[in-house]
Design an enzyme around this catalytic site. Structure first.
Site, PDB file in Angstrom:
ATOM      1  N   THR A 134       0.853  -1.200   0.000  1.00 58.05           N
ATOM      2  CA  THR A 134       0.000   0.000   0.000  1.00 58.05           C
ATOM      3  C   THR A 134       0.883   1.242   0.000  1.00 58.05           C
ATOM      4  O   THR A 134       1.950   1.241   0.618  1.00 58.05           O
ATOM      5  CB  THR A 134      -0.904  -0.021   1.249  1.00 58.05           C
ATOM      6  OG1 THR A 134      -1.741  -1.171   1.170  1.00 58.05           O
ATOM      7  CG2 THR A 134      -1.786   1.220   1.342  1.00 58.05           C
ATOM      8  N   GLY A 135       0.404   2.293  -0.664  1.00 58.70           N
ATOM      9  CA  GLY A 135       1.171   3.541  -0.705  1.00 58.70           C
ATOM     10  C   GLY A 135       1.536   3.884  -2.133  1.00 58.70           C
ATOM     11  O   GLY A 135       1.277   3.104  -3.068  1.00 58.70           O
ATOM     12  N   ASP A 152       6.340  -4.017  -1.380  1.00 56.67           N
ATOM     13  CA  ASP A 152       5.712  -2.895  -0.665  1.00 56.67           C
ATOM     14  C   ASP A 152       6.740  -1.794  -0.434  1.00 56.67           C
ATOM     15  O   ASP A 152       7.953  -2.044  -0.490  1.00 56.67           O
ATOM     16  CB  ASP A 152       5.156  -3.401   0.688  1.00 56.67           C
ATOM     17  CG  ASP A 152       4.096  -2.466   1.277  1.00 56.67           C
ATOM     18  OD1 ASP A 152       3.824  -1.411   0.686  1.00 56.67           O
ATOM     19  OD2 ASP A 152       3.550  -2.810   2.341  1.00 56.67           O
ATOM     20  N   GLY A 153       6.258  -0.610  -0.154  1.00 47.17           N
ATOM     21  CA  GLY A 153       7.127   0.515   0.157  1.00 47.17           C
ATOM     22  C   GLY A 153       7.415   0.590   1.648  1.00 47.17           C
ATOM     23  O   GLY A 153       7.112  -0.339   2.409  1.00 47.17           O
ATOM     24  N   GLY A 204       3.375   2.171   7.758  1.00 46.61           N
ATOM     25  CA  GLY A 204       2.044   2.408   8.312  1.00 46.61           C
ATOM     26  C   GLY A 204       1.572   3.837   8.283  1.00 46.61           C
ATOM     27  O   GLY A 204       0.473   4.125   8.727  1.00 46.61           O
ATOM     28  N   GLY A 258       0.582   5.181   5.840  1.00 51.65           N
ATOM     29  CA  GLY A 258      -0.603   5.093   4.963  1.00 51.65           C
ATOM     30  C   GLY A 258      -1.750   4.348   5.624  1.00 51.65           C
ATOM     31  O   GLY A 258      -2.811   4.192   5.025  1.00 51.65           O
ATOM     32  N   GLU A 315      -0.325  -5.255   6.181  1.00 52.40           N
ATOM     33  CA  GLU A 315       1.004  -5.302   5.556  1.00 52.40           C
ATOM     34  C   GLU A 315       1.904  -6.266   6.319  1.00 52.40           C
ATOM     35  O   GLU A 315       2.593  -7.105   5.731  1.00 52.40           O
ATOM     36  CB  GLU A 315       1.637  -3.903   5.541  1.00 52.40           C
ATOM     37  CG  GLU A 315       0.996  -2.971   4.545  1.00 52.40           C
ATOM     38  CD  GLU A 315       1.534  -1.553   4.608  1.00 52.40           C
ATOM     39  OE1 GLU A 315       1.352  -0.836   3.624  1.00 52.40           O
ATOM     40  OE2 GLU A 315       2.115  -1.145   5.638  1.00 52.40           O
TER      41      GLU A 315
HETATM   42  C1  A5P Z   1       1.163   2.105   4.148  1.00 51.56           C
HETATM   43  O1  A5P Z   1       0.505   1.828   5.332  1.00 51.56           O
HETATM   44  C2  A5P Z   1       2.611   2.307   4.397  1.00 51.56           C
HETATM   45  O2  A5P Z   1       3.225   1.322   5.157  1.00 51.56           O
HETATM   46  C3  A5P Z   1       3.355   2.537   3.101  1.00 51.56           C
HETATM   47  O3  A5P Z   1       3.983   1.363   2.660  1.00 51.56           O
HETATM   48  C4  A5P Z   1       4.363   3.559   3.352  1.00 51.56           C
HETATM   49  O4  A5P Z   1       3.659   4.640   3.937  1.00 51.56           O
HETATM   50  C5  A5P Z   1       5.080   4.017   2.093  1.00 51.56           C
HETATM   51  O5  A5P Z   1       4.232   4.804   1.310  1.00 51.56           O
HETATM   52  P1  A5P Z   1       4.787   5.648   0.078  1.00 51.56           P
HETATM   53  O6  A5P Z   1       5.306   4.667  -0.911  1.00 51.56           O
HETATM   54  O7  A5P Z   1       3.583   6.399  -0.424  1.00 51.56           O
HETATM   55  O8  A5P Z   1       5.822   6.571   0.612  1.00 51.56           O
END
Ligand code: A5P
Length: 245
Positions: free
Chosen positions: A46-47, A103-104, A117, A119, A125
């Site tokens: 997510t993100g 994931d990011g 987190g 996001g 996750e």
């Molecule tokens: C989501 O809950 C987060 O863990 C995202 O993986 C994290 O915030 C990275 O988001 P961006 O890729 O938008 O920076």
């Protein structure tokens, strides 16, 4: 950055120096896509960085470069994104078989430890990424930190205890931000509240997290100490790929 990590470097590709953060996210996502093979069950993060990967995966499926891919999603927003991109999504009951999660992260340290987190999807996750045989964290270089806690640590809390715990931690001197505000709190996909905490510089983050987790009502934190098996960092000098040794 090279030499700072406490894990062996696998590869660096050269990139132009004037590249934007958005382009770096795209490049990290494209590097992760190269690791995907037809027939895999993928965990989708997510993100904004993970969203780039979802878009590229959708295109690879539409173009026939990949086939027979299924995915488990870490949030309802990613699930919608995947479905719009024509990517098959399966339920959480298949999670045990996830081959690869992508994931990011919000922050990434030299030991491949993460804060995630911001996001709001940290619980799903962490479940998906612990279940996956391999988890590649993709990021642009802005996420690299010497010490985790440059920003806040998200903590997911059951709703009925969130006001109590946040005011208790605040009285104990922590920097506490109730996500969304007390009047209209943010509610996660799983129906919990999130509190964003300043990470004290006086103790290791793992000690702080263990203390937080000793409080009944804390569901999960955004500290991911061991989940990432690999990190792909896109930065002006190239894409660095590191693996947990
Ligand atoms: C989501 O809950 C987060 O863990 C995202 O993986 C994290 O915030 C990275 O988001 P961006 O890729 O938008 O920076």
């Amino acid at each position: 950055v090279i030499g700072w990590w406490r894990s062996p470097i696998i590869e660096v590709e050269e990139l132009p120096v004037d590249i934007s953060a958005d382009e770096l996210k795209q490049i990290a996502a494209a590097a992760a896509l190269e690791q995907v093979r037809s027939g895999m069950l993928l965990g989708l993060g997510t993100g904004s960085t993970a969203a780039r990967f979802v878009e590229l995966l959708g295109r690879a499926l539409a173009g026939g470069e990949l086939e027979k891919i299924e995915t488990v999603c870490t949030s309802s927003s990613t699930e919608q994104l995947a479905q719009r991109a024509g990517i098959p999504v399966v339920g959480f009951s298949s999670i045990y078989a996830v081959d690869l999660a992508i994931d990011g992260a919000d922050e990434l340290d030299p030991d491949l430890r993460l804060i995630k987190g911001r996001g709001g999807a940290l619980l799903r996750e962490k479940i998906v990424e612990q279940a996956a045989a391999r988890f590649i964290c993709i990021a642009d270089e802005s996420k690299l930190v010497e010490r985790l806690g440059r920003g806040t640590l998200p903590v997911e809390i059951v709703r009925f205890a969130s006001h109590h715990l946040s005011s208790r931690w605040s009285r104990q001197g922590l920097e506490v931000e109730f996500r969304g505000g007390a009047a209209s709190p943010y509610v996660s996909d799983e129906g919990h509240h999130i509190v964003d905490l300043g990470v004290p510089a006086s103790e290791p983050i793992e000690t702080f997290v263990a203390w937080l987790r000793s409080h009944a009502g804390v569901v999960e934190t955004g500290f991911f100490p061991t989940e990432a098996t690999d990190v792909f960092i896109a930065r002006a000098g190239g894409v660095e790929r590191r693996s947990r040794s």
